[in-house]
Design a protein around this motif. Structure first.
Motif, PDB file in Angstrom:
ATOM      1  N   HIS A   1       0.708  -1.279  -0.108  1.00 24.17           N
ATOM      2  CA  HIS A   1      -0.010   0.091   0.026  1.00 24.17           C
ATOM      3  C   HIS A   1       1.129   1.277   0.097  1.00 24.17           C
ATOM      4  N   THR A   2       1.901   1.147   0.820  1.00 20.61           N
ATOM      5  CA  THR A   2       2.983   2.283   0.842  1.00 20.61           C
ATOM      6  C   THR A   2       3.439   2.468  -0.585  1.00 20.61           C
TER       7      THR A   2
ATOM      8  N   GLU B   1       0.748   4.126  -3.129  1.00 18.30           N
ATOM      9  CA  GLU B   1       0.343   5.348  -2.833  1.00 18.30           C
ATOM     10  C   GLU B   1       1.621   6.337  -3.082  1.00 18.30           C
TER      11      GLU B   1
ATOM     12  N   ALA C   1       1.866   6.352  -7.189  1.00 19.20           N
ATOM     13  CA  ALA C   1       0.774   6.950  -7.563  1.00 19.20           C
ATOM     14  C   ALA C   1       0.861   8.649  -7.245  1.00 19.20           C
ATOM     15  N   ARG C   2       1.455   9.185  -6.220  1.00 22.23           N
ATOM     16  CA  ARG C   2       1.659  10.403  -6.311  1.00 22.23           C
ATOM     17  C   ARG C   2       2.674  11.099  -6.897  1.00 22.23           C
ATOM     18  N   HIS C   3       3.923  10.388  -6.945  1.00 21.48           N
ATOM     19  CA  HIS C   3       4.832  10.648  -7.570  1.00 21.48           C
ATOM     20  C   HIS C   3       4.868  10.624  -9.454  1.00 21.48           C
TER      21      HIS C   3
ATOM     22  N   PRO D   1      -4.561  11.301  -9.595  1.00 23.87           N
ATOM     23  CA  PRO D   1      -5.301  12.123  -8.661  1.00 23.87           C
ATOM     24  C   PRO D   1      -5.460  11.420  -7.526  1.00 23.87           C
ATOM     25  N   GLU D   2      -5.370  12.157  -6.491  1.00 19.53           N
ATOM     26  CA  GLU D   2      -5.540  11.676  -4.963  1.00 19.53           C
ATOM     27  C   GLU D   2      -6.669  10.932  -4.824  1.00 19.53           C
ATOM     28  N   ALA D   3      -7.758  11.176  -5.660  1.00 20.16           N
ATOM     29  CA  ALA D   3      -9.022  10.586  -5.432  1.00 20.16           C
ATOM     30  C   ALA D   3      -9.194   9.165  -6.119  1.00 20.16           C
TER      31      ALA D   3
ATOM     32  N   ILE E   1      -6.494   6.956  -5.699  1.00 18.88           N
ATOM     33  CA  ILE E   1      -5.399   5.970  -5.157  1.00 18.88           C
ATOM     34  C   ILE E   1      -6.484   4.941  -4.400  1.00 18.88           C
ATOM     35  N   PRO E   2      -7.582   5.522  -3.405  1.00 17.83           N
ATOM     36  CA  PRO E   2      -8.177   4.400  -2.897  1.00 17.83           C
ATOM     37  C   PRO E   2      -8.631   3.251  -3.618  1.00 17.83           C
TER      38      PRO E   2
END
Length: 488
Positions: free
Chosen positions: A140-141, A144, A147-149, A153-155, A157-158
């Motif tokens: 999961h880390t 996350e 994906a951010r790098h 979009p943050e939305a 990632i879940p």
């Protein structure tokens, strides 16, 4: 997925150190005896498998764990029970003799594999088969952070995390299913995660606890010296209805706890439901050797009650494994050998010796590693001197400590190129990588178990003794991350 891995190799210097920091903060760490922690390294290069293959390996593990449980039960009820009981500590033996007839469910087991052309099962873990939390922290880390790098979009990632699955949720579902089976379908209101103070995997237990609370059940990490109660499992006046045991039974000999010993001695539990119950003999490697032997011994397979599915799982995944003792037997090629010990001694590059009841890789001897510092250190620890392979075989064949030894045909593994992330930077290493798949035994419904991957510069892979965790992600998630990179 080669394109995705190449992008990760190029970009790891940018996201790797933060990946290491975030994983450590979440609990990817070993707790030392003084209570301090050290990070378990995580890699920037994951293991990528189709979701269907991850499910297939979980199913394979379910068959192997069930077969091993059946073999264990049959042996303990026979005149050959000493094969499994003889290596146990006094308290492990007493608990086994007192409770095993009532052990019908194991909420969580773990089968460890090396993968050559296919997964090859090395052993079954049933005492405290850990790393459910570690595996989720790493995966999961990684998802996350990457994906951010990559600018996702943050939305979004879940949904990736959900698609990748999680062993923590599977463990939770297994515990609740086990509790429901013992308590007429009810759900526990409280769960105690029982472990030692400064347990090596304490941070993982705390991670599991936090996640269980998110899933909706009141959970706490508790320690043996805190527990009391005449009619209930209580800590400081709080009652717990379900206990998840992350505590080796033999630890009660180091720090006597009569209350806890009595609690472990009642299965499935009167003061609370105990999951997993003490199950040391299932993990004794002699049981796994007999699972392997069942393929050439129809009488054993019939007596144990192995199903066609279990026999096929053994056939496709279990390397030749036998109790290591002098005398005739069939070798790994099916030929009749006058003496198995002599056969093994004559071909060191083909075999590995393992003490039947031990853990952490401390009594594992690869024949082809004779003369290396690691081999000599293990030999000196066990026998007080360095030994040739032939001499080690002769000593091991008559060594009854820990139930003696088993011999297993070596599964060939090729070291893989990976990038190890630590807070100060990235280190390229060639790592031996294993794959462990979780499974439950005796539950009415099968949790959505996944796996965990470890990497080590040594062929004997062990997290506490060194090495790192590789994120295990599905092909589908990897493809989504790659699309995000290309859309930047």
């Amino acid at each position: 997925m080669q394109e995705f891995l190449e992008v990760l190799r190029q970009q790891a210097v940018h996201f790797g150190p933060e990946l290491a920091r975030a994983a450590y903060a979440r609990g990817l760490a070993v707790t030392q005896r003084d209570g301090t922690t050290r990070p378990i390294p995580v890699t920037a290069t994951p293991v990528i498998l189709d979701a269907e293959e991850i499910r297939r390996r979980a199913t394979l593990s379910a068959h192997l764990a069930s077969a091993t449980m059946k073999v264990t039960r049959q042996m303990l009820a026979s005149e050959h029970r000493e094969l499994l009981l003889g290596g146990l500590s006094p308290i492990e033996r007493a608990l086994t003799e007192r409770t095993f007839a009532n052990v019908t469910r194991l909420a969580t087991t773990r089968v460890d594999y090396f993968v050559d052309s296919r997964p090859r099962a090395l052993e079954v873990n049933a005492t405290i088969p850990a790393m459910q939390g570690y595996s989720d922290i790493a995966a999961h880390t990684f998802i996350e952070g990457v994906a951010r790098h990559f600018g996702m979009p943050e939305a979004a990632i879940p949904a990736l995390l959900t698609a990748n699955g999680g062993n923590t949720r599977a463990l939770y579902d297994a515990l609740l299913a086990g509790y429901a089976a013992e308590r007429q379908g009810r759900t526990p209101r409280t769960i105690a995660l029982l472990c030692r103070r400064h347990d090596a995997q304490l941070t993982e237990q705390r991670y599991l606890c936090a996640r269980f609370r998110e899933f909706g059940v009141d959970a706490d990490v508790v320690h043996p010296d805190e527990v009391s109660g005449e009619e209930h499992f209580e800590v400081r006046g709080k009652r717990y209805e379900l206990v998840y045991r992350h505590l080796f039974s033999r630890r009660l000999e180091e720090s006597p706890a009569p209350w806890m010993e009595e609690f472990f001695g009642t299965v499935p539990g009167r003061k609370a439901v105990l999951l997993n119950p003490p199950a040391s003999p299932v993990e004794v490697k002699t049981a796994f050797a007999l699972v392997s032997q069942s393929l050439e011994d129809p009488a054993l397979a019939d007596a144990v009650g192995l199903t066609p599915e279990e026999l096929e799982a053994i056939r496709v995944s279990v390397p030749w494994t036998r109790p290591f003792k002098q005398g005739p037997g069939k070798g790994p090629d099916g030929a009749r050998e006058a003496d198995l010990v002599a056969r093994v001694a004559a071909e060191p590059e083909r075999f590995v010796l393992k003490r039947a009841w031990d853990y952490g890789g401390r009594a594992v001897y690869l024949g082809r590693s004779v003369g290396t510092p690691a081999f000599e250190e293990r030999a000196r620890a066990a026998y007080g001197e360095t030994l040739t392979w032939k001499a080690l075989c002769e000593r091991a064949a008559t060594d009854s400590l820990g139930g003696g030894f088993v011999v297993q045909e070596v599964v060939e593994t090729t070291p893989e190129e990976h990038l190890l992330c630590e807070t100060h930077g990235i280190t390229p290493l060639r790592l031996h990588v294993d794959y462990s798949a979780y499974a439950s035994v005796g539950l009415d419904r099968r949790p959505a178990w996944g796996g965990v991957c470890r990497g080590s510069t040594s062929e004997i892979v062990n997290i506490v003794g060194g090495g790192g965790v590789l994120p295990l992600i599905t092909t589908e998630v990897a493809e989504e991350l790659l699309r995000a990179w290309k859309a930047r």
